[in-house]
Design an enzyme around this catalytic site. Sequence first.
Site, PDB file in Angstrom:
ATOM      1  N   ALA A 251       0.736  -1.424   0.239  1.00  0.00           N
ATOM      2  CA  ALA A 251       0.019  -0.036  -0.166  1.00  0.00           C
ATOM      3  C   ALA A 251       0.747   1.307   0.065  1.00  0.00           C
ATOM      4  O   ALA A 251       0.429   2.131   0.226  1.00  0.00           O
ATOM      5  CB  ALA A 251      -0.938   0.087   1.085  1.00  0.00           C
ATOM      6  N   ALA A 252       2.009   1.173  -0.311  1.00  0.00           N
ATOM      7  CA  ALA A 252       3.185   2.590  -0.409  1.00  0.00           C
ATOM      8  C   ALA A 252       2.430   3.291  -1.500  1.00  0.00           C
ATOM      9  O   ALA A 252       2.291   4.407  -1.406  1.00  0.00           O
ATOM     10  CB  ALA A 252       4.497   2.227  -0.579  1.00  0.00           C
ATOM     11  N   GLY A 253       2.115   2.531  -2.621  1.00  0.00           N
ATOM     12  CA  GLY A 253       1.728   3.231  -3.887  1.00  0.00           C
ATOM     13  C   GLY A 253       0.160   3.894  -3.472  1.00  0.00           C
ATOM     14  O   GLY A 253      -0.024   5.100  -3.884  1.00  0.00           O
ATOM     15  N   ASP A 254      -0.510   3.202  -2.686  1.00  0.00           N
ATOM     16  CA  ASP A 254      -2.163   3.711  -2.560  1.00  0.00           C
ATOM     17  C   ASP A 254      -1.823   4.724  -1.788  1.00  0.00           C
ATOM     18  O   ASP A 254      -2.355   5.914  -1.947  1.00  0.00           O
ATOM     19  CB  ASP A 254      -2.732   2.615  -1.750  1.00  0.00           C
TER      20      ASP A 254
HETATM   21  O1  RIB Z   1      -2.261  -2.250  -3.024  1.00  0.00           O
HETATM   22  C1  RIB Z   1      -2.027  -3.000  -2.047  1.00  0.00           C
HETATM   23  C2  RIB Z   1      -3.220  -3.742  -1.845  1.00  0.00           C
HETATM   24  O2  RIB Z   1      -3.171  -4.662  -3.038  1.00  0.00           O
HETATM   25  C3  RIB Z   1      -3.562  -4.565  -0.935  1.00  0.00           C
HETATM   26  O3  RIB Z   1      -3.906  -4.039   0.373  1.00  0.00           O
HETATM   27  C4  RIB Z   1      -4.185  -5.890  -1.294  1.00  0.00           C
HETATM   28  O4  RIB Z   1      -5.552  -5.902  -0.870  1.00  0.00           O
HETATM   29  C5  RIB Z   1      -4.352  -5.501  -2.646  1.00  0.00           C
HETATM   30  O5  RIB Z   1      -5.599  -4.802  -3.275  1.00  0.00           O
END
Ligand code: RIB
Length: 312
Positions: A251-254
């Site tokens: 989730a670094a990109g998120d």
């Molecule tokens: O970007 C990370 C996410 O990718 C994780 O939390 C997982 O659920 C997938 O969707």
Amino acid sequence: MADILVVGSLNVDLTVSVPRFLKPGETLTGSKFAVFTGGKGGNQAVAAARLGADVAMVGCVGDDANGEMYKSALKREGVRLDAIATIQEETTGVAVITVDASGENTIAIVPGANARLSVDVISGAEALFQGAKACLFQLETPLVSIQHAAALARAAGVTVILDPAPAPSKPLPQPLIMLCDYITPNETELGLLTGMEVATVEQAAEAAMKLIAQGAKAVINKRGSAGALLVAREGYRLYEGYQVTAVDTTAAGDTFNAGLAVGLAMELAVPDAIRLANAAAALSVTGMGAQAAMPSFERASALVDGLEYPCD
Ligand code: RIB
């Protein structure tokens, strides 16, 4: 009315810590197992809320315990839930994640209810697009719905930010590209979207220009700890990343995308929004799980300013 609207996936992450990644056919003993809330959409919503934004989420969960657990978690984070549909006789999305000793990950997802994020569900949330400042999209839900939502956002004058993740197996449709203010691929995604080499900054800038020629206003290539490369018609610039000890890069990109959206919604200049995004993403990898280490605005800003960053 929320400032940031996130349209996308909600997964429950089953995360296993392993010393190294598995080979085909191998059984390996891991050290830890934990269940986290995740999914690219949910992660972006939580990261934006932690950074202090007023956030609404459009997505789907199943009518199961995971769905209830996820909605409670979002409520605790202050994310607006009214546009989350509960799909009957469907399971909430699940991701099986391995994290190795260096914090890198592998992820396998089962979409479940995320595959039911239909044009109808989006249309039911149409009022949320009016008055939002930035909309965040990813590719873990049906493309046709994302394109519909991006069109609603564009019509409402809202900044459209598309995270083309997971990496698509074929090029994005040009009508979707044309709706995007920012497309934010990592290196793998940029390579797959353009069919070009992206190892160096110069190569990545050239590949990004291909998406700009197809109608995107700008591309931000996320390059992990090296930072983020902004590419626009006028040229390109790398904004260096912040160095931290990575525990789990999930989730670094998120978190980067959320930081960018929050910065733009605050009307920061684009370079400052990217610095905020880089700092938030760096801090997010310092703890286990997708969302656990996502920082507050104060903490991310302190890192940008080169100050000691306190724990939240
Ligand atoms: O970007 C990370 C996410 O990718 C994780 O939390 C997982 O659920 C997938 O969707």
